[in-house]
Structures are given as C-alpha cells and as structure tokens.
Design a protein around this motif. Structure first.
Motif, mmCIF file in Angstrom:
data_model
loop_
_atom_site.group_PDB
_atom_site.id
_atom_site.type_symbol
_atom_site.label_atom_id
_atom_site.label_comp_id
_atom_site.label_asym_id
_atom_site.label_seq_id
_atom_site.Cartn_x
_atom_site.Cartn_y
_atom_site.Cartn_z
ATOM 1 N N ASN A 21 0.871 -1.169 0.000
ATOM 2 C CA ASN A 21 0.000 0.000 0.000
ATOM 3 C C ASN A 21 0.907 1.216 0.000
ATOM 4 N N ILE A 22 0.555 2.209 -0.794
ATOM 5 C CA ILE A 22 1.347 3.437 -0.868
ATOM 6 C C ILE A 22 0.691 4.462 0.044
ATOM 7 N N ILE A 23 1.443 4.914 1.052
ATOM 8 C CA ILE A 23 0.907 5.839 2.046
ATOM 9 C C ILE A 23 1.650 7.162 1.960
ATOM 10 N N LEU A 24 0.895 8.232 1.767
ATOM 11 C CA LEU A 24 1.472 9.574 1.750
ATOM 12 C C LEU A 24 1.640 10.039 3.182
ATOM 13 N N LYS A 25 2.895 10.293 3.600
ATOM 14 C CA LYS A 25 3.180 10.707 4.968
ATOM 15 C C LYS A 25 3.304 12.230 5.078
ATOM 16 N N SER A 26 3.835 12.855 4.032
ATOM 17 C CA SER A 26 4.054 14.299 4.067
ATOM 18 C C SER A 26 4.091 14.818 2.635
ATOM 19 N N THR A 27 3.599 16.052 2.442
ATOM 20 C CA THR A 27 3.562 16.618 1.088
ATOM 21 C C THR A 27 4.815 17.390 0.731
ATOM 22 N N GLY A 28 5.603 17.744 1.707
ATOM 23 C CA GLY A 28 6.784 18.549 1.419
ATOM 24 C C GLY A 28 6.374 19.975 1.096
ATOM 25 N N GLY A 58 -10.532 12.205 -9.239
ATOM 26 C CA GLY A 58 -10.722 13.591 -9.615
ATOM 27 C C GLY A 58 -9.868 14.522 -8.772
ATOM 28 N N LEU A 59 -9.864 15.790 -9.148
ATOM 29 C CA LEU A 59 -9.045 16.779 -8.467
ATOM 30 C C LEU A 59 -9.448 16.924 -7.004
ATOM 31 N N LYS A 60 -10.760 16.983 -6.725
ATOM 32 C CA LYS A 60 -11.229 17.160 -5.348
ATOM 33 C C LYS A 60 -10.843 15.966 -4.471
ATOM 34 N N GLU A 61 -11.047 14.740 -4.973
ATOM 35 C CA GLU A 61 -10.688 13.554 -4.208
ATOM 36 C C GLU A 61 -9.189 13.500 -3.951
ATOM 37 N N SER A 62 -8.407 13.868 -4.949
ATOM 38 C CA SER A 62 -6.946 13.874 -4.803
ATOM 39 C C SER A 62 -6.519 14.902 -3.770
ATOM 40 N N LYS A 63 -7.131 16.083 -3.820
ATOM 41 C CA LYS A 63 -6.802 17.131 -2.855
ATOM 42 C C LYS A 63 -7.172 16.683 -1.439
ATOM 43 N N ASP A 64 -8.314 16.027 -1.282
ATOM 44 C CA ASP A 64 -8.734 15.531 0.028
ATOM 45 C C ASP A 64 -7.721 14.526 0.592
ATOM 46 N N LEU A 65 -7.208 13.631 -0.263
ATOM 47 C CA LEU A 65 -6.191 12.680 0.179
ATOM 48 C C LEU A 65 -4.932 13.401 0.662
ATOM 49 N N VAL A 66 -4.518 14.422 -0.086
ATOM 50 C CA VAL A 66 -3.312 15.168 0.254
ATOM 51 C C VAL A 66 -3.524 15.990 1.527
ATOM 52 N N ASP A 67 -4.713 16.532 1.709
ATOM 53 C CA ASP A 67 -5.008 17.344 2.892
ATOM 54 C C ASP A 67 -5.085 16.513 4.171
ATOM 55 N N ASN A 68 -5.330 15.237 4.052
ATOM 56 C CA ASN A 68 -5.533 14.378 5.229
ATOM 57 C C ASN A 68 -4.411 13.359 5.394
ATOM 58 N N VAL A 69 -3.160 13.827 5.381
ATOM 59 C CA VAL A 69 -2.037 12.913 5.562
ATOM 60 C C VAL A 69 -1.938 12.468 7.009
ATOM 61 N N PRO A 70 -1.508 11.289 7.340
ATOM 62 C CA PRO A 70 -1.148 10.233 6.387
ATOM 63 C C PRO A 70 -2.393 9.606 5.762
ATOM 64 N N SER A 71 -2.299 9.314 4.493
ATOM 65 C CA SER A 71 -3.430 8.698 3.801
ATOM 66 C C SER A 71 -2.929 7.684 2.775
ATOM 67 N N VAL A 72 -3.736 6.657 2.586
ATOM 68 C CA VAL A 72 -3.396 5.616 1.612
ATOM 69 C C VAL A 72 -3.743 6.142 0.228
ATOM 70 N N ILE A 73 -2.728 6.232 -0.594
ATOM 71 C CA ILE A 73 -2.901 6.730 -1.963
ATOM 72 C C ILE A 73 -3.375 5.617 -2.883
ATOM 73 N N LYS A 74 -2.746 4.470 -2.744
ATOM 74 C CA LYS A 74 -3.073 3.344 -3.613
ATOM 75 C C LYS A 74 -2.833 2.054 -2.832
ATOM 76 N N GLU A 75 -3.709 1.068 -3.018
ATOM 77 C CA GLU A 75 -3.612 -0.205 -2.309
ATOM 78 C C GLU A 75 -3.265 -1.345 -3.257
ATOM 79 N N SER A 76 -2.641 -2.361 -2.710
ATOM 80 C CA SER A 76 -2.323 -3.604 -3.424
ATOM 81 C C SER A 76 -1.561 -3.357 -4.725
ATOM 82 N N VAL A 77 -0.415 -2.715 -4.583
ATOM 83 C CA VAL A 77 0.433 -2.406 -5.731
ATOM 84 C C VAL A 77 1.633 -3.348 -5.690
#
Length: 126
Positions: A61-68, A85-104
C-alpha cells in the motif's frame, strides 16, 4: 502402524520435536525444513514467519506521509496515480497520512515512491 506413528508425531511437544530433528540430522543426515517441524505456538516459528513475510512481500500500500513544499505538485501526482478527480486527490493530500493506492506490486510501488520523492513528498510502503 503408520497411523499410530502419525498420531505420536502430532502429539509431540516442542522439546520432543527439537530432539527428533537433532536425531534425524545427526544419525540419518536428514535435515528437516524450517517451518514443518516447528510448533505453531513456538516463538521461533513466529519469527521465521515474520522474516519470510518481510522477505517475500510483493504487494504494498502506498501511504502519503508528508507533502513537502510543493502541495500542488503532490495533488497532481496523486490525481495521475490514482485516476481520481481533483477534489478527491486534494482531500487525500489534505488528510495525511493517507493511503494513496492499495495492493500495488513491488516494482510499481517503488516507481510511485520515487516519483513522489522527486517532488519532495514523503511516502511509506506497507
């Protein structure tokens, strides 16, 4: 006779299994495989399982820990990687740590991690 032997083997204690393994190795040159003769409750079997799990892990699973420093670039990359979409992507970035992608798979996970790190984001693979 074979059934009795099987029943006796199944009911061996951890110490008895270890003794049996030593006898087979010394007297007959038979070296038992690691997990097959370890009792499920034995700490060594748990350690062996954990080690093999770490060594053989191929799905992450790819987890975003920090945006830098470049939050906008991270949002764009999340959008590209996830297909959201842009809104969903922004929500993921705003709520770190968040799972970006699973089972990769391992190769793709490393590629994604490198892409994010190039723009200053911190990624964890679990």
């Amino acid at each position: 006779m074979i059934e009795k032997l099987a029943e006796q083997l199944v009911n061996l204690t951890v110490k008895q299994v270890t003794d049996l393994a030593n006898i087979l190795k010394k007297k007959y040159g038979i070296e038992p495989s690691g997990l097959s003769l370890l009792s499920p409750g034995d700490n060594n079997s748990k350690n062996v399982e954990k080690k093999s799990e770490k060594e053989e892990k191929s799905i992450f699973n790819i987890i975003l820990k920090s945006t830098g420093n470049s939050k906008l670039s991270v949002v764009k990359l999340v959008k590209e990687v996830t297909g959201k979409g842009l809104k969903e992507s922004k929500d993921l970035v705003d709520n770190v740590p968040s799972v970006i992608k699973e089972s990769v798979n391992k190769k793709d996970a490393e590629d994604f991690k490198n892409k994010f790190e190039q723009i200053g984001a911190e990624i964890e693979l679990k």
